[in-house]
Design an enzyme around this catalytic site. Structure first.
Site, PDB file in Angstrom:
ATOM      1  N   TYR A  55       0.957  -1.270   0.021  1.00 10.74           N
ATOM      2  CA  TYR A  55       0.031  -0.010  -0.141  1.00 10.74           C
ATOM      3  C   TYR A  55       0.849   1.083   0.190  1.00 10.74           C
ATOM      4  CZ  TYR A  55      -4.888  -0.313  -0.099  1.00 10.74           C
ATOM      5  OH  TYR A  55      -6.124  -0.297  -0.329  1.00 10.74           O
ATOM      6  N   GLU A  57      -0.388   4.691  -0.710  1.00 10.18           N
ATOM      7  CA  GLU A  57      -1.170   6.129  -0.824  1.00 10.18           C
ATOM      8  C   GLU A  57      -0.420   7.334  -0.874  1.00 10.18           C
ATOM      9  OE1 GLU A  57      -4.641   5.777   1.792  1.00 10.18           O
ATOM     10  OE2 GLU A  57      -5.656   4.338   0.309  1.00 10.18           O
ATOM     11  N   ASP A 201      -5.529  13.392 -25.686  1.00  8.61           N
ATOM     12  CA  ASP A 201      -5.429  11.967 -25.360  1.00  8.61           C
ATOM     13  C   ASP A 201      -4.818  11.101 -26.225  1.00  8.61           C
ATOM     14  OD1 ASP A 201      -5.868   9.354 -24.744  1.00  8.61           O
ATOM     15  OD2 ASP A 201      -8.495   9.604 -24.553  1.00  8.61           O
ATOM     16  N   THR A 227      -2.505   6.031 -22.376  1.00  8.33           N
ATOM     17  CA  THR A 227      -2.519   4.575 -21.719  1.00  8.33           C
ATOM     18  C   THR A 227      -1.171   4.312 -21.712  1.00  8.33           C
ATOM     19  OG1 THR A 227      -2.889   3.574 -23.729  1.00  8.33           O
ATOM     20  CG2 THR A 227      -4.804   3.874 -22.562  1.00  8.33           C
ATOM     21  N   LYS A 230      -0.676   0.406 -24.911  1.00  6.63           N
ATOM     22  CA  LYS A 230      -0.947   0.338 -26.440  1.00  6.63           C
ATOM     23  C   LYS A 230       0.452   0.447 -27.181  1.00  6.63           C
ATOM     24  CE  LYS A 230      -5.674   1.830 -25.604  1.00  6.63           C
ATOM     25  NZ  LYS A 230      -6.828   2.588 -25.771  1.00  6.63           N
ATOM     26  N   ARG A 236      -0.786  -2.839 -18.510  1.00  9.05           N
ATOM     27  CA  ARG A 236      -1.976  -2.016 -18.663  1.00  9.05           C
ATOM     28  C   ARG A 236      -2.123  -0.952 -17.492  1.00  9.05           C
ATOM     29  NH1 ARG A 236      -5.992  -3.441 -21.267  1.00  9.05           N
ATOM     30  NH2 ARG A 236      -4.678  -4.651 -22.517  1.00  9.05           N
TER      31      ARG A 236
END
Ligand SMILES: *Cc1c(COP(=O)(O)O)cnc(C)c1O
Length: 419
Positions: A55, A57, A201, A227, A230, A236
């Site tokens: 974790y 954060e 984008d 992203t 791609k 991903r």
């Protein structure tokens, strides 16, 4: 018996089977979905690492949990390498996906109820650019521009006209099924003229932009989202790039705004992929990606097919299959039978609904990663036309499937032990 990286999952044969079957599907098929790629063994290793247990954060040096010293190193490497690739002042590598990156970009700079103007989904845009059932269409008042029905190209004069009519707070420059490079400088002139923000984008062409093969959005857009899986060939995920001016609102909107703990294993995978993308062989790869898409496009045109906009500057093309009396859905299905994977796609002014569509989208990133050159690209384009001309002829399909098996056998998948 094929040995696979998944043998460690022997204790769970059901999941192991699903993964092994998917591995075989990837290995023995020809992957032409324009948004897909094959990551390296190093990226796979990072994503499958113990960093998934952590974790973290917050941001490097400012976490809400202890024990973050090593994941901080991974996140800083991802940020520094992404800055080298794209030349942006500020980068957030935490978005879990491209859709999350876009949600954060919107919420950081504009308010619910504001007007946005994006390329319509039916003419190449993405669902996060204002589709009614997507958060973008529910939170914002979405308006659209399209492409010229004759040329298949974005007409920037029309975009300006739409912008003046709509008076949006943000214009989105980006697409999922548009084969040409975008003119971000022109988009910025348009947003300046109507007092809007420019959101670029670059989810699809990011890798080609990183290596400078097509123009970049970074100096022109207020925010650039992408992203990482791609053309960029990473795990991903998503990423946001901006100037210092918007650094704070972007970071705060990702966390604590829309996400909790970042996926540190994926961020480590992003760092590895960005390191790979900085090397000369990745530039050669992206050059080959464009050449291969061009070779496929040329082959289709030589065979009398219609390629939307007449060709491509990038990694993908849109093929009109209505000229053969087929829907995109029928074409997708016929190709699937022989192990060639594409997706149906609407074409400009499509008379069919999106569930049928009149075109297919074809991309070169994944096959180029496997080692395809211009010869193999021409081969697969010819095979596609052969199949689509006689989609019901079992002999044609059987022969095509044999060719697909033989060619895919010659091009190993990265990241896996060979058969
Ligand atoms: C793929 C894509 C996205 C979304 O990416 P996900 O990771 O699937 O959420 C956003 N915008 C464009 C233009 C895309 O092509």
């Amino acid at each position: 018996m094929v040995t696979t990286a998944i043998d460690v999952l022997a204790a769970d044969p059901e999941v192991a089977d699903a993964i092994r079957n998917e591995e075989q599907r990837q290995r023995f098929g020809i992957e032409l979905i324009a948004s897909e790629n094959f990551v390296s063994a190093a990226v796979l290793r990072a994503v499958g690492s113990v960093l998934t247990n952590k974790y973290a954060e917050g941001y490097p040096g400012r976490r809400y949990y202890g024990g973050c010293e090593y994941v901080d190193v991974a996140e800083n490497l991802a940020i520094d390498r992404a800055k080298q690739l794209f030349g942006a002042e500020h980068i957030n590598v935490q978005p879990h996906s491209g859709a999350n990156a876009n949600l954060a970009a919107y919420l950081a700079l504009i308010d619910p109820g504001d007007k946005i103007l994006g390329l319509s989904l039916a003419e190449g845009g993405h669902l996060t650019h204002g589709l009614a059932v997507n958060f973008s269409g529910r939170l914002f008042e979405a308006h659209f521009y399209g492409v010229d029905q004759e040329t298949g190209l974005i007409d920037y004069d029309v975009v300006l006209q739409r912008a003046k009519e709509v008076q949006p707070r943000a214009i989105i420059a980006g697409a999922s099924a548009y084969s040409r490079a975008l003119d971000y400088e022109r988009f910025r002139e348009i947003t300046d003229e109507v007092g809007a923000y420019l959101f670029a984008d670059i989810a699809h062409p990011a890798g080609l932009i990183a290596t400078g093969l097509i123009p970049t959005s970074i100096p022109y857009a207020h925010v650039t989202t992408t992203t990482t899986h791609k053309t960029l060939r990473g795990p991903r995920g998503g990423m946001i790039m901006t100037s210092e001016e918007f650094a704070k609102p972007i970071d705060k909107t990702i966390f604590p705004g829309i996400q909790g703990g970042p996926l540190m294993h994926v961020i480590a995978g992003k760092a590895v992929a960005f390191g790979e993308a900085l090397r000369p062989d990745y530039r050669a790869y992206t050059k080959q990606v464009i050449e291969n898409a061009g070779a496929m496009s040329d082959t289709f045109v030589e065979r009398g097919m219609k390629v939307i906009s007449g060709g491509t500057d990038t990694h993908l093309l849109l093929l009109d299959v209505d000229t053969l009396g087929l829907s995109g859905k029928q074409a997708e299905k016929a190709l699937d039978k022989v192990g060639i994977t594409v997706n149906k796609n609407t074409i400009p002014g499509d008379p069919r609904p999106p569930t049928q569509a009149s075109g297919i989208r074809i991309g070169s990133p994944a096959v180029t990663t496997r080692g395809f050159g211009v010869d193999e690209s021409r081969w697969v384009a010819n095979l596609i036309v052969d199949i689509l001309q006689q989609p019901e002829d079992e002999r044609v399909l059987a022969r095509a499937h044999e060719e697909v098996l033989s060619v895919s056998g010659r091009f190993p998948l990265p990241g896996l032990p060979s058969v």
